[in-house]
Design an enzyme around this catalytic site. Structure first.
Site, PDB file in Angstrom:
ATOM      1  N   LYS A 174      12.084   7.997 -28.943  1.00 54.84           N
ATOM      2  CA  LYS A 174      12.306   6.831 -28.072  1.00 54.84           C
ATOM      3  C   LYS A 174      13.771   6.795 -27.657  1.00 54.84           C
ATOM      4  CE  LYS A 174      13.506   2.605 -28.125  1.00 54.84           C
ATOM      5  NZ  LYS A 174      14.219   2.513 -26.829  1.00 54.84           N
ATOM      6  N   LEU A 249      24.705   5.085 -38.195  1.00 53.20           N
ATOM      7  CA  LEU A 249      25.056   3.748 -37.705  1.00 53.20           C
ATOM      8  C   LEU A 249      26.490   3.710 -37.169  1.00 53.20           C
ATOM      9  CD1 LEU A 249      23.232   1.808 -40.565  1.00 53.20           C
ATOM     10  CD2 LEU A 249      22.324   2.510 -38.343  1.00 53.20           C
ATOM     11  N   CYS A 282      30.484   6.249 -31.864  1.00 58.57           N
ATOM     12  CA  CYS A 282      30.422   5.759 -33.241  1.00 58.57           C
ATOM     13  C   CYS A 282      31.647   6.247 -33.994  1.00 58.57           C
ATOM     14  CB  CYS A 282      29.152   6.258 -33.911  1.00 58.57           C
ATOM     15  SG  CYS A 282      28.947   8.031 -33.748  1.00 58.57           S
ATOM     16  N   GLU A 379      33.335  -3.125 -35.203  1.00 59.21           N
ATOM     17  CA  GLU A 379      33.156  -2.046 -34.223  1.00 59.21           C
ATOM     18  C   GLU A 379      33.098  -2.663 -32.827  1.00 59.21           C
ATOM     19  OE1 GLU A 379      29.287  -0.034 -33.797  1.00 59.21           O
ATOM     20  OE2 GLU A 379      30.384   1.849 -33.848  1.00 59.21           O
TER      21      GLU A 379
HETATM   22  P1  NAD Z   1      21.062  -0.263 -30.658  1.00 61.76           P
HETATM   23  O1  NAD Z   1      20.911  -0.357 -32.126  1.00 61.76           O
HETATM   24  O2  NAD Z   1      21.109  -1.499 -29.861  1.00 61.76           O
HETATM   25  O3  NAD Z   1      19.864   0.607 -30.037  1.00 61.76           O
HETATM   26  C1  NAD Z   1      19.538   1.888 -30.550  1.00 61.76           C
HETATM   27  C2  NAD Z   1      18.078   2.178 -30.249  1.00 61.76           C
HETATM   28  O4  NAD Z   1      17.262   1.262 -30.999  1.00 61.76           O
HETATM   29  C3  NAD Z   1      17.697   1.991 -28.780  1.00 61.76           C
HETATM   30  O5  NAD Z   1      16.792   3.014 -28.411  1.00 61.76           O
HETATM   31  C4  NAD Z   1      17.000   0.632 -28.791  1.00 61.76           C
HETATM   32  O6  NAD Z   1      16.064   0.455 -27.760  1.00 61.76           O
HETATM   33  C5  NAD Z   1      16.296   0.668 -30.140  1.00 61.76           C
HETATM   34  N1  NAD Z   1      15.934  -0.661 -30.678  1.00 61.76           N
HETATM   35  C6  NAD Z   1      16.435  -1.867 -30.337  1.00 61.76           C
HETATM   36  N2  NAD Z   1      15.859  -2.831 -31.100  1.00 61.76           N
HETATM   37  C7  NAD Z   1      14.980  -2.211 -31.920  1.00 61.76           C
HETATM   38  C8  NAD Z   1      14.103  -2.667 -32.956  1.00 61.76           C
HETATM   39  N3  NAD Z   1      14.011  -3.948 -33.270  1.00 61.76           N
HETATM   40  N4  NAD Z   1      13.378  -1.736 -33.620  1.00 61.76           N
HETATM   41  C9  NAD Z   1      13.487  -0.415 -33.351  1.00 61.76           C
HETATM   42  N5  NAD Z   1      14.298   0.067 -32.366  1.00 61.76           N
HETATM   43  C10 NAD Z   1      15.041  -0.812 -31.664  1.00 61.76           C
HETATM   44  O7  NAD Z   1      22.360   0.648 -30.428  1.00 61.76           O
HETATM   45  P2  NAD Z   1      23.032   1.050 -29.054  1.00 61.76           P
HETATM   46  O8  NAD Z   1      23.724  -0.142 -28.472  1.00 61.76           O
HETATM   47  O9  NAD Z   1      22.046   1.780 -28.215  1.00 61.76           O
HETATM   48  O10 NAD Z   1      24.116   2.132 -29.566  1.00 61.76           O
HETATM   49  C11 NAD Z   1      25.369   1.768 -30.052  1.00 61.76           C
HETATM   50  C12 NAD Z   1      25.406   1.851 -31.570  1.00 61.76           C
HETATM   51  O11 NAD Z   1      24.972   3.132 -32.001  1.00 61.76           O
HETATM   52  C13 NAD Z   1      26.811   1.701 -32.110  1.00 61.76           C
HETATM   53  O12 NAD Z   1      26.806   0.841 -33.220  1.00 61.76           O
HETATM   54  C14 NAD Z   1      27.185   3.114 -32.533  1.00 61.76           C
HETATM   55  O13 NAD Z   1      28.173   3.175 -33.532  1.00 61.76           O
HETATM   56  C15 NAD Z   1      25.875   3.643 -32.976  1.00 61.76           C
HETATM   57  N6  NAD Z   1      25.883   5.117 -32.953  1.00 61.76           N
HETATM   58  C16 NAD Z   1      25.963   5.794 -34.128  1.00 61.76           C
HETATM   59  C17 NAD Z   1      26.020   7.185 -34.125  1.00 61.76           C
HETATM   60  C18 NAD Z   1      26.135   7.974 -35.414  1.00 61.76           C
HETATM   61  O14 NAD Z   1      25.929   9.179 -35.371  1.00 61.76           O
HETATM   62  N7  NAD Z   1      26.471   7.365 -36.538  1.00 61.76           N
HETATM   63  C19 NAD Z   1      25.969   7.883 -32.919  1.00 61.76           C
HETATM   64  C20 NAD Z   1      25.876   7.160 -31.743  1.00 61.76           C
HETATM   65  C21 NAD Z   1      25.832   5.764 -31.769  1.00 61.76           C
END
Ligand code: NAD
Length: 476
Positions: A174, A249, A282, A379
């Protein structure tokens, strides 16, 4: 309206209730729309993956490696289209979009090699006890849900897809609703390669679609990359079903600059660590710890370097930094600028949205930020750097480690022994010494503390999709 869900080897229209706008952040305008997958379609995707599992897990490792090499090749054939789409939908400067594509290609190539080595990992285990033989089998975990964010869509998905397919898992991916078109390339490539139907499924949608996937009882594992708030919901779903989860995360990472550094070089590293991808990483090194002896020279040069960056539309201008990828992210970063004003932080650069169409902010630097400031601890996910000074190595280590996150860190020092010592003392998953954000597929990716559970990349990335089985036989 695009048809964007790939289920059981067929492209289908979404039957969910959410209409997703795909935006060009440099203009703040939509350029495509799609309907999200319905909960029933998520179920169909999981069922397709489950139906495909028995045959896929019994393909030979070399057959799976050939498919993975096919993915790498086909990504290369789509090069210009994928670079342009990332520039248009993510707002990435061209050279960053190119790096992302090359990273994804390298990831598929690397896991093709690891897949080929799999048969040699299934081996006899010497036992001290007489009368028994034992052997190990590394088996695929099964059907895996993969949920990813928007900041590195090609890369984050490759880091999950390639090892999962190499291990013999079938998957439901997804993508983020912010960048739902980019990973369609993986479905198109699956089509082009004749990947058996159901091995790779892609469902697009917002939180409802993600939750339908992470709550689905047909999964054997879920691998999630995203925010801590959604990560904890995903972990709750996994715990309700007692199944494994990998969580990648957030972060609030430190860059530690000792006073033996070349100032010009240090400034380059600091700028890159907070402005690549407009700071939406991240792994952004968003907390600068600078030693007293160099701080008064370094901070003005850093201020000047940030102010000189060319910020603009990567599709029409030569830029160093593009816009933030979504309006939501732009509003969030603007909220932190307001907080900085309320907290009375000392602003050396930026701190404002740009007065033009699109979701642009200026690269920002705050100095001598108090340890309890929200900007120091939370963050932000934008080009917002907070700086503090330190006197001793011990103080730098203590301040760097004083965070609920533990993803990465950078150490800049001309003294290799000190740099290695500090790297060993930092409570994070990955440390760069005198370099910045260089990620190689052979190394690992993942964090300690609130930055997640598990590791991607390297052999650890493959293990995340494998289950160890031992067969012990009585020889008597
Ligand atoms: P997000 O958590 O809002 O969304 C991530 C994914 O989860 C999306 O596909 C979203 O549609 C889905 N999602 C949303 N609500 C959900 C639910 N209730 N259940 C299951 N899936 C759901 O994150 P974002 O805004 O897309 O990305 C930014 C975040 O990602 C930042 O905190 C960043 O640090 C983190 N990140 C971490 C890494 C890593 O490798 N540690 C890499 C990239 C991004």
């Amino acid at each position: 309206m695009t048809t964007s869900h790939y289920i059981a080897g067929r492209w289908v229209e979404g039957q969910g209730s959410d209409c997703i706008s795909v935006n060009d952040p440099a203009l703040g305008q939509p350029f495509a729309e799609l309907m999200a997958a319905s909960v029933a379609q998520v179920d169909q995707a999981v069922t397709a993956a489950r139906d495909a599992l028995p045959a896929w897990k019994n393909t030979s490792a070399s057959e799976r490696a050939a498919y993975l090499r096919g993915f790498a090749e086909q990504l290369g054939q789509r090069r210009e289209a994928l670079i342009t789409l990332q520039m248009r939908n993510n707002g990435k400067p061209r050279h960053e979009a190119e790096i992302d594509l090359d990273d994804a290609i390298a990831t598929f190539g690397y896991y093709a090699e690891l897949a080929e080595q799999l048969p040699s990992k299934n081996r006899d285990v010497p036992l001290a006890a007489p009368g028994f033989s034992a052997r190990t089998r590394l088996e695929p975990v099964g059907v895996v849900g993969l949920i990813v964010p928007w900041n590195f869509p090609l890369v984050t998905s490759a880091w999950k897809l390639a090892p999962a397919l190499a291990a013999g898992c079938t998957v439901v991916l997804k993508p983020s609703e912010v960048t739902p078109l980019i990973e369609q390339a993986y479905g198109q490539i699956a089509d082009a390669l004749g990947l058996p139907a159901g091995v790779l499924n892609i469902v697009n949608g917002k939180a409802e679609t993600g939750a339908a996937l992470s709550n689905h009882n047909g999964l054997d594992k879920l691998s999630f990359t995203g925010s801590n708030s959604v990560g904890s919901q995903v972990m709750r779903s996994a715990s309700a079903q007692c199944r494994p989860v990998t969580l990648e995360l957030g972060g609030k990472s430190a860059i530690v600059v000792f006073d033996d550094c070349d100032v010009g070089q240090a400034v380059e590293w600091i700028v890159a660590g907070i402005t690549w991808n407009a700071g939406q990483m991240c792994s952004a090194t968003s907390r600068l710890l600078v030693q007293d002896g160099i701080a008064d020279t370094l901070l003005p040069r850093l201020q000047a370097a940030l102010e000189q960056l060319r910020v603009g539309n990567p599709l029409t201008e030569e830029v160093d930094m593009g816009p933030l990828t979504s309006q939501a992210q732009w509003l969030k970063v603007a909220g932190y600028f307001a907080t900085a004003r309320e907290e009375g932080l000392q602003r050396l650069a930026g701190g404002k949205a740009l007065d033009r169409d699109g979701w642009f902010v200026s690269p920002t630097l705050y100095a001598d930020v108090p340890k309890d400031s929200r900007l120091w601890t939370e963050e932000i996910f934008g080009p917002v750097l907070c700086a503090r000074r330190f006197a001793t190595e011990e103080q730098a280590i203590a301040e760097a480690n004083d965070s609920r996150f533990g993803l990465v860190a950078t150490v800049c020092s001309a003294d290799p022994e000190r740099a290695e010592r500090v790297a060993d003392a930092l409570e994070v998953g990955h440390v760069w010494i005198n370099s910045v954000q260089a990620v190689f597929v052979e190394t690992s990716w993942g964090g300690t503390k609130g930055s997640g559970i598990g590791r991607e990349l390297g052999p650890w990335g493959l293990s995340a999709y494998q289950s160890v089985k031992h067969v012990t036989r009585c020889l008597g």
